[in-house]
Motif scaffolding. Structure first.
Motif, PDB file in Angstrom:
ATOM      1  N   THR A  77       0.871  -1.177   0.000  1.00  0.00           N
ATOM      2  CA  THR A  77       0.000   0.000   0.000  1.00  0.00           C
ATOM      3  C   THR A  77       0.906   1.223   0.000  1.00  0.00           C
ATOM      4  O   THR A  77       1.910   1.247   0.723  1.00  0.00           O
ATOM      5  CB  THR A  77      -0.895  -0.001   1.255  1.00  0.00           C
ATOM      6  OG1 THR A  77      -1.587  -1.244   1.321  1.00  0.00           O
ATOM      7  CG2 THR A  77      -1.897   1.146   1.216  1.00  0.00           C
ATOM      8  N   VAL A  78       0.559   2.201  -0.815  1.00  0.00           N
ATOM      9  CA  VAL A  78       1.413   3.393  -0.939  1.00  0.00           C
ATOM     10  C   VAL A  78       0.604   4.651  -0.661  1.00  0.00           C
ATOM     11  O   VAL A  78      -0.502   4.820  -1.210  1.00  0.00           O
ATOM     12  CB  VAL A  78       2.030   3.468  -2.353  1.00  0.00           C
ATOM     13  CG1 VAL A  78       2.842   4.759  -2.532  1.00  0.00           C
ATOM     14  CG2 VAL A  78       2.916   2.245  -2.623  1.00  0.00           C
ATOM     15  N   TYR A  79       1.133   5.497   0.211  1.00  0.00           N
ATOM     16  CA  TYR A  79       0.565   6.834   0.429  1.00  0.00           C
ATOM     17  C   TYR A  79       1.390   7.834  -0.367  1.00  0.00           C
ATOM     18  O   TYR A  79       2.618   7.870  -0.232  1.00  0.00           O
ATOM     19  CB  TYR A  79       0.628   7.190   1.923  1.00  0.00           C
ATOM     20  CG  TYR A  79       0.427   8.661   2.239  1.00  0.00           C
ATOM     21  CD1 TYR A  79      -0.855   9.219   2.303  1.00  0.00           C
ATOM     22  CD2 TYR A  79       1.518   9.499   2.505  1.00  0.00           C
ATOM     23  CE1 TYR A  79      -1.039  10.581   2.604  1.00  0.00           C
ATOM     24  CE2 TYR A  79       1.339  10.849   2.809  1.00  0.00           C
ATOM     25  CZ  TYR A  79       0.059  11.379   2.850  1.00  0.00           C
ATOM     26  OH  TYR A  79      -0.114  12.707   3.154  1.00  0.00           O
ATOM     27  N   LEU A  80       0.711   8.602  -1.219  1.00  0.00           N
ATOM     28  CA  LEU A  80       1.363   9.704  -1.923  1.00  0.00           C
ATOM     29  C   LEU A  80       0.901  10.998  -1.274  1.00  0.00           C
ATOM     30  O   LEU A  80      -0.295  11.166  -1.010  1.00  0.00           O
ATOM     31  CB  LEU A  80       0.971   9.697  -3.407  1.00  0.00           C
ATOM     32  CG  LEU A  80       1.386   8.463  -4.213  1.00  0.00           C
ATOM     33  CD1 LEU A  80       0.877   8.565  -5.651  1.00  0.00           C
ATOM     34  CD2 LEU A  80       2.907   8.290  -4.196  1.00  0.00           C
ATOM     35  N   TYR A  90      10.754  12.926  -3.867  1.00  0.00           N
ATOM     36  CA  TYR A  90      10.240  12.730  -2.512  1.00  0.00           C
ATOM     37  C   TYR A  90      11.095  11.727  -1.742  1.00  0.00           C
ATOM     38  O   TYR A  90      11.627  10.782  -2.328  1.00  0.00           O
ATOM     39  CB  TYR A  90       8.802  12.200  -2.576  1.00  0.00           C
ATOM     40  CG  TYR A  90       7.845  13.176  -3.206  1.00  0.00           C
ATOM     41  CD1 TYR A  90       7.127  14.085  -2.442  1.00  0.00           C
ATOM     42  CD2 TYR A  90       7.678  13.196  -4.593  1.00  0.00           C
ATOM     43  CE1 TYR A  90       6.264  14.991  -3.037  1.00  0.00           C
ATOM     44  CE2 TYR A  90       6.811  14.099  -5.199  1.00  0.00           C
ATOM     45  CZ  TYR A  90       6.109  14.997  -4.413  1.00  0.00           C
ATOM     46  OH  TYR A  90       5.261  15.897  -5.002  1.00  0.00           O
ATOM     47  N   PRO A  91      11.152  11.912  -0.413  1.00  0.00           N
ATOM     48  CA  PRO A  91      11.762  10.876   0.434  1.00  0.00           C
ATOM     49  C   PRO A  91      10.738   9.772   0.712  1.00  0.00           C
ATOM     50  O   PRO A  91       9.528   9.980   0.504  1.00  0.00           O
ATOM     51  CB  PRO A  91      12.094  11.633   1.720  1.00  0.00           C
ATOM     52  CG  PRO A  91      11.096  12.742   1.791  1.00  0.00           C
ATOM     53  CD  PRO A  91      10.692  13.081   0.372  1.00  0.00           C
ATOM     54  N   ASP A 126       6.878  16.613   2.867  1.00  0.00           N
ATOM     55  CA  ASP A 126       6.161  15.774   1.908  1.00  0.00           C
ATOM     56  C   ASP A 126       6.924  14.463   1.817  1.00  0.00           C
ATOM     57  O   ASP A 126       8.151  14.481   1.655  1.00  0.00           O
ATOM     58  CB  ASP A 126       6.178  16.418   0.515  1.00  0.00           C
ATOM     59  CG  ASP A 126       5.153  17.540   0.384  1.00  0.00           C
ATOM     60  OD1 ASP A 126       4.345  17.726   1.311  1.00  0.00           O
ATOM     61  OD2 ASP A 126       5.174  18.217  -0.653  1.00  0.00           O
ATOM     62  N   MET A 127       6.226  13.369   1.933  1.00  0.00           N
ATOM     63  CA  MET A 127       6.917  12.070   1.824  1.00  0.00           C
ATOM     64  C   MET A 127       5.970  11.017   1.269  1.00  0.00           C
ATOM     65  O   MET A 127       4.746  11.146   1.372  1.00  0.00           O
ATOM     66  CB  MET A 127       7.451  11.624   3.191  1.00  0.00           C
ATOM     67  CG  MET A 127       6.402  11.282   4.210  1.00  0.00           C
ATOM     68  SD  MET A 127       7.104  10.754   5.814  1.00  0.00           S
ATOM     69  CE  MET A 127       7.509  12.323   6.570  1.00  0.00           C
ATOM     70  N   ILE A 128       6.570   9.981   0.709  1.00  0.00           N
ATOM     71  CA  ILE A 128       5.809   8.803   0.288  1.00  0.00           C
ATOM     72  C   ILE A 128       5.942   7.771   1.403  1.00  0.00           C
ATOM     73  O   ILE A 128       7.016   7.627   1.997  1.00  0.00           O
ATOM     74  CB  ILE A 128       6.363   8.265  -1.044  1.00  0.00           C
ATOM     75  CG1 ILE A 128       6.060   9.280  -2.163  1.00  0.00           C
ATOM     76  CG2 ILE A 128       5.784   6.891  -1.375  1.00  0.00           C
ATOM     77  CD1 ILE A 128       6.619   8.893  -3.522  1.00  0.00           C
ATOM     78  N   ILE A 129       4.842   7.107   1.719  1.00  0.00           N
ATOM     79  CA  ILE A 129       4.908   6.020   2.704  1.00  0.00           C
ATOM     80  C   ILE A 129       4.574   4.720   1.988  1.00  0.00           C
ATOM     81  O   ILE A 129       3.537   4.614   1.327  1.00  0.00           O
ATOM     82  CB  ILE A 129       3.924   6.244   3.874  1.00  0.00           C
ATOM     83  CG1 ILE A 129       4.180   7.596   4.549  1.00  0.00           C
ATOM     84  CG2 ILE A 129       4.057   5.119   4.893  1.00  0.00           C
ATOM     85  CD1 ILE A 129       3.248   7.876   5.732  1.00  0.00           C
TER      86      ILE A 129
END
Ligand code: FER
Length: 291
Positions: A77-80, A90-91, A126-129
């Motif tokens: 699962t990816v959070y943008l 993005y980090p 701002d980051m991607i999880i």
């Protein structure tokens, strides 16, 4: 249903500890007490985990990648973050689940809402999880006897480093250096984060363990070279509930770090056990300290 499963897991956990670590004082409720000085607990502000109207929201998506080490197609699962823009970089925070979970477990901790709010307030970058499935075996489902999948959690580093990170870096516009990669997780995922993060300091600069489980390596294994860890790790951060009988996994590492002068945080969340109150708080605090 989830409660029942967790209760079964917790009971099994107690037995597991009692059998696997005789000498350590038995099952739940009698774990070794390790004397450490905790870092101050500062409450999260009310509403940190509540959806706020009028701010920009990020998005959640499900992705699939080919795992070389497992030999299957696996999910994450990816959070943008809000207004993700492929012309920027993005980090990435890799965020890992517990023994009874999978790539969707963290959604119970509303990471998208917590990050949307922090980003709107300018408190987190701002980051991607990326929330993978940390059970690195062909059948990576959370159904059935999840305790039997314990060994598969130890194999996840091969999939993470060998397949998932390269996949994420090919699909999204992200930085690819260690200063822009973090790893954190809850329970088994906390143990994985400490084990994999500290063993791969050229890959991850920031490491977080929330209520880390018995898969957490001993401090001497996590930190075989004190000076190297001091020089290469940028953040070693932990939280655990005061009522959680897994606290010793965190406190013995904190004690080791204090003894050797390694910067390390361990917050004792007052009055809470092994649950998402602690894990949401962990994400809320950790996300503000990385990148
Ligand atoms: C154990 C206690 C806790 C254990 C695993 C856990 C396999 C993990 C709990 C979780 O991830 O929530 O003895 O051994």
């Amino acid at each position: 249903m989830k409660k029942i499963l967790l209760t079964i897991a917790a009971l099994t956990c107690g037995l597991f500890i009692a059998q696997a670590q005789p000498g350590m004082g038995g099952g739940f409720g009698q774990m070794p007490q390790i004397n450490v000085t905790f870092d101050p607990y500062v409450e999260a502000p009310a509403g940190f985990d509540a959806e706020r109207p009028g701010i920009a929201h990020g998005t959640l998506e499900s992705v699939e990648y080919k795992s070389e080490s497992v030999g299957t197609i696996r999910k994450a699962t990816v959070y943008l973050p809000p207004k993700y823009d492929a012309s920027k970089k993005y980090p990435v925070l890799y965020l890992l689940h517990g023994i009874g979970g999978d790539e969707r477990e963290w959604l119970d901790g509303v990471p998208n809402i917590i990050l949307d709010n922090l980003i709107a307030e300018g408190k987190a970058k701002d980051m991607i999880i990326v929330m993978p499935n940390g059970r690195a075996q062909v059948n990576d489902s959370k159904e059935g006897n999840v305790m039997a999948t314990f060994p598969a959690f130890a194999q996840f580093d091969k999939d993470l480093l060998g397949s998932l990170i390269p996949f994420i870096e090919s699909k999204y516009s992200v930085y690819t250096d260690k200063m822009h990669r973090a790893i954190a997780g809850l329970s088994m995922g906390g143990g994985q984060s400490l084990n994999f993060g500290l063993a791969n300091m050229d890959v991850f600069a920031y490491v977080g363990g929330f209520s880390s489980a018995p898969n957490t390596n001993m401090p001497e294994v996590l930190i075989p070279d004190v000076e190297k860890t001091k020089a290469q790790n940028s953040l070693l951060w932990m939280v655990c509930g005061s009522e959680d009988n897994l606290m010793y996994n965190s406190s013995r590492l904190k004690a080791f770090c204090d003894e050797h002068g390694i910067p390390c945080t361990l917050i004792n969340y007052p009055g809470e056990g092994h649950n998402f109150v602690v894990w949401k708080y962990g994400l809320y605090k950790f996300a503000q300290l990385i990148f």
